[in-house]
Design a protein around this motif. Structure first.
Motif, PDB file in Angstrom:
ATOM      1  N   ALA A  79       0.814  -1.213   0.000  1.00 13.00           N
ATOM      2  CA  ALA A  79       0.000   0.000   0.000  1.00 13.00           C
ATOM      3  C   ALA A  79       0.845   1.260   0.000  1.00 13.00           C
ATOM      4  O   ALA A  79       0.399   2.313  -0.481  1.00 13.00           O
ATOM      5  N   LEU A  80       2.069   1.180   0.510  1.00  9.70           N
ATOM      6  CA  LEU A  80       2.936   2.361   0.543  1.00  9.70           C
ATOM      7  C   LEU A  80       3.260   2.870  -0.852  1.00  9.70           C
ATOM      8  O   LEU A  80       3.604   4.053  -1.015  1.00  9.70           O
ATOM      9  N   GLU A  81       3.164   2.022  -1.874  1.00  9.98           N
ATOM     10  CA  GLU A  81       3.410   2.480  -3.236  1.00  9.98           C
ATOM     11  C   GLU A  81       2.390   3.526  -3.657  1.00  9.98           C
ATOM     12  O   GLU A  81       2.700   4.420  -4.451  1.00  9.98           O
ATOM     13  N   ASP A  82       1.157   3.440  -3.134  1.00 14.20           N
ATOM     14  CA  ASP A  82       0.126   4.433  -3.434  1.00 14.20           C
ATOM     15  C   ASP A  82       0.014   5.487  -2.339  1.00 14.20           C
ATOM     16  O   ASP A  82      -0.380   6.628  -2.620  1.00 14.20           O
ATOM     17  N   ILE A  83       0.322   5.116  -1.107  1.00 14.28           N
ATOM     18  CA  ILE A  83       0.243   6.093  -0.014  1.00 14.28           C
ATOM     19  C   ILE A  83       1.343   7.142  -0.136  1.00 14.28           C
ATOM     20  O   ILE A  83       1.134   8.323   0.139  1.00 14.28           O
ATOM     21  N   GLY A  84       2.504   6.709  -0.563  1.00  8.59           N
ATOM     22  CA  GLY A  84       3.652   7.610  -0.595  1.00  8.59           C
ATOM     23  C   GLY A  84       4.404   7.537   0.724  1.00  8.59           C
ATOM     24  O   GLY A  84       4.523   6.474   1.323  1.00  8.59           O
ATOM     25  N   SER A  85       4.886   8.664   1.181  1.00  6.40           N
ATOM     26  CA  SER A  85       5.595   8.698   2.462  1.00  6.40           C
ATOM     27  C   SER A  85       4.589   8.784   3.610  1.00  6.40           C
ATOM     28  O   SER A  85       3.585   9.490   3.533  1.00  6.40           O
ATOM     29  N   TYR A  86       4.873   8.032   4.654  1.00  9.46           N
ATOM     30  CA  TYR A  86       4.008   8.004   5.832  1.00  9.46           C
ATOM     31  C   TYR A  86       4.144   9.321   6.589  1.00  9.46           C
ATOM     32  O   TYR A  86       5.250   9.744   6.945  1.00  9.46           O
ATOM     33  N   GLN A  87       3.005   9.984   6.853  1.00  8.92           N
ATOM     34  CA  GLN A  87       3.008  11.292   7.511  1.00  8.92           C
ATOM     35  C   GLN A  87       2.204  11.307   8.802  1.00  8.92           C
ATOM     36  O   GLN A  87       1.764  12.360   9.262  1.00  8.92           O
ATOM     37  N   GLY A  88       1.994  10.147   9.413  1.00  8.56           N
ATOM     38  CA  GLY A  88       1.333  10.099  10.710  1.00  8.56           C
ATOM     39  C   GLY A  88      -0.095   9.607  10.601  1.00  8.56           C
ATOM     40  O   GLY A  88      -0.549   9.138   9.554  1.00  8.56           O
ATOM     41  N   THR A  89      -0.799   9.732  11.719  1.00  9.44           N
ATOM     42  CA  THR A  89      -2.184   9.259  11.801  1.00  9.44           C
ATOM     43  C   THR A  89      -3.112  10.408  12.144  1.00  9.44           C
ATOM     44  O   THR A  89      -2.675  11.478  12.589  1.00  9.44           O
ATOM     45  N   ASP A  90      -4.406  10.178  11.948  1.00 13.15           N
ATOM     46  CA  ASP A  90      -5.400  11.211  12.214  1.00 13.15           C
ATOM     47  C   ASP A  90      -6.610  10.590  12.901  1.00 13.15           C
ATOM     48  O   ASP A  90      -7.725  10.573  12.371  1.00 13.15           O
ATOM     49  N   GLY A  91      -6.394  10.019  14.101  1.00 14.96           N
ATOM     50  CA  GLY A  91      -7.481   9.454  14.875  1.00 14.96           C
ATOM     51  C   GLY A  91      -7.957   8.132  14.312  1.00 14.96           C
ATOM     52  O   GLY A  91      -7.268   7.462  13.545  1.00 14.96           O
ATOM     53  N   GLU A 106      -6.852   6.050  10.889  1.00 10.87           N
ATOM     54  CA  GLU A 106      -6.732   6.833   9.666  1.00 10.87           C
ATOM     55  C   GLU A 106      -5.268   7.255   9.488  1.00 10.87           C
ATOM     56  O   GLU A 106      -4.675   7.868  10.376  1.00 10.87           O
ATOM     57  N   VAL A 107      -4.711   6.914   8.333  1.00 13.61           N
ATOM     58  CA  VAL A 107      -3.299   7.177   8.052  1.00 13.61           C
ATOM     59  C   VAL A 107      -3.193   8.284   7.014  1.00 13.61           C
ATOM     60  O   VAL A 107      -3.944   8.304   6.028  1.00 13.61           O
ATOM     61  N   ASN A 113      -4.342   8.985   1.347  1.00 10.50           N
ATOM     62  CA  ASN A 113      -4.595   8.566   2.716  1.00 10.50           C
ATOM     63  C   ASN A 113      -5.088   7.120   2.718  1.00 10.50           C
ATOM     64  O   ASN A 113      -5.437   6.558   1.680  1.00 10.50           O
ATOM     65  N   ALA A 114      -5.114   6.529   3.880  1.00 12.02           N
ATOM     66  CA  ALA A 114      -5.524   5.124   3.977  1.00 12.02           C
ATOM     67  C   ALA A 114      -6.121   4.863   5.338  1.00 12.02           C
ATOM     68  O   ALA A 114      -6.030   5.691   6.254  1.00 12.02           O
ATOM     69  N   THR A 115      -6.732   3.684   5.470  1.00 10.92           N
ATOM     70  CA  THR A 115      -7.287   3.228   6.742  1.00 10.92           C
ATOM     71  C   THR A 115      -6.714   1.862   7.057  1.00 10.92           C
ATOM     72  O   THR A 115      -6.800   0.943   6.231  1.00 10.92           O
ATOM     73  N   VAL A 116      -6.109   1.748   8.223  1.00 12.79           N
ATOM     74  CA  VAL A 116      -5.551   0.474   8.668  1.00 12.79           C
ATOM     75  C   VAL A 116      -6.522  -0.127   9.678  1.00 12.79           C
ATOM     76  O   VAL A 116      -6.835   0.495  10.693  1.00 12.79           O
ATOM     77  N   GLU A 117      -7.003  -1.323   9.362  1.00 10.85           N
ATOM     78  CA  GLU A 117      -7.912  -2.020  10.253  1.00 10.85           C
ATOM     79  C   GLU A 117      -7.157  -3.120  10.996  1.00 10.85           C
ATOM     80  O   GLU A 117      -6.568  -3.999  10.373  1.00 10.85           O
ATOM     81  N   ILE A 118      -7.180  -3.041  12.298  1.00 10.35           N
ATOM     82  CA  ILE A 118      -6.490  -3.999  13.162  1.00 10.35           C
ATOM     83  C   ILE A 118      -7.542  -4.729  13.982  1.00 10.35           C
ATOM     84  O   ILE A 118      -8.331  -4.097  14.706  1.00 10.35           O
TER      85      ILE A 118
END
Length: 246
Positions: A79-91, A106-107, A113-118
């Protein structure tokens, strides 16, 4: 005195009711999940940051023996190929079930941007699943859907063309085989050596009898008593007709 006592009893009753309501509210909050929403979001944020650090440090292969984590890290890496550089989370958000706790974080990324489900078990001890869903725009979704459609249709047409070429090759092969059969003469059947030997013996026996008959005829014509003095060296077929011999 009696009035004041009644007022005191009413106040005590109200305080008791408020305490019971507060206790019921606390029981309902505790029953909704093992931890609070803020604590769950903090746990999810920490997991995302650790996951990004593991992928950035090329240490994903160390978790091959843990399929859930390994697949989650690989999904994040792709997913990082489309997200780009990781810039933190937003709640994020949390949902509590009887058997599991689902934490959505929310990343923020430089490109998407993306959503990581754990998903954790109800005791927050073991991982059940980790997935990363990239947020694409409507235009990007339409372009990807169109590309998938074109690739699928192109694959189908390519297979159909290949099948038609194979069928046409079968026709050419059959024509080539027929041409080879017409150009190659049929080989004469091999003669049986036993049959040849029998025929040779029959011809030799026929010649011997013919020689004896001719020799006897010549001896009779010459008036000889036997055929000992006559030798027939060869027998030739005359090409003249009976009228010419006459």
């Amino acid at each position: 005195m009696c009035v004041s006592m009644k007022k005191l009893l009413v106040i005590l009753g109200m305080i008791t009711c408020m305490a019971c309501l507060a206790a019921c509210g606390q029981e309902e909050t505790a029953a909704s999940g093992p931890i609070s929403t803020e604590q769950a979001i903090q746990i999810g944020t920490t997991i995302v940051e650790q996951m990004n650090a593991i992928v950035a440090g090329n240490a994903v292969e160390q978790y091959v023996d843990q399929p859930v984590l390994y697949n989650g890290f690989c999904d994040w890496q792709d997913a990082l190929e489309d997200i780009g550089s990781y810039q933190g989370t937003d709640g994020g958000s949390v949902s509590f079930d009887d058997d599991e706790v689902k934490i959505s974080i929310e990343v923020l990324g430089s490109s998407h941007n993306a959503t990581v489900e754990i998903v954790l078990d109800s005791a927050l001890v073991s991982y059940i699943g980790i997935t990363t869903n990239v947020h694409y725009s409507t235009g990007e979704i339409m372009v990807k859907a169109g590309m998938n459609t074109l690739i699928g249709m192109g694959t189908v047409f390519a297979v159909l063309i290949l099948i038609s070429l194979i069928i046409s090759c079968f026709t050419l092969i059959s024509k080539f085989e027929q041409k080879q059969k017409t150009e190659t003469p049929a080989a004469a059947p091999a003669a049986d050596p036993v049959v040849e030997q029998i025929a040779a013996k029959e011809e030799l026996s026929d010649d011997t009898e013919l020689v004896a008959v001719i020799a006897a005829a010549i001896a009779a014509y010459e008036g000889a008593a036997s055929t000992d003095g006559f030798v027939v060296r060869s027998i030739r077929k005359s090409n003249k007709s009976k009228w010419q011999n006459a």
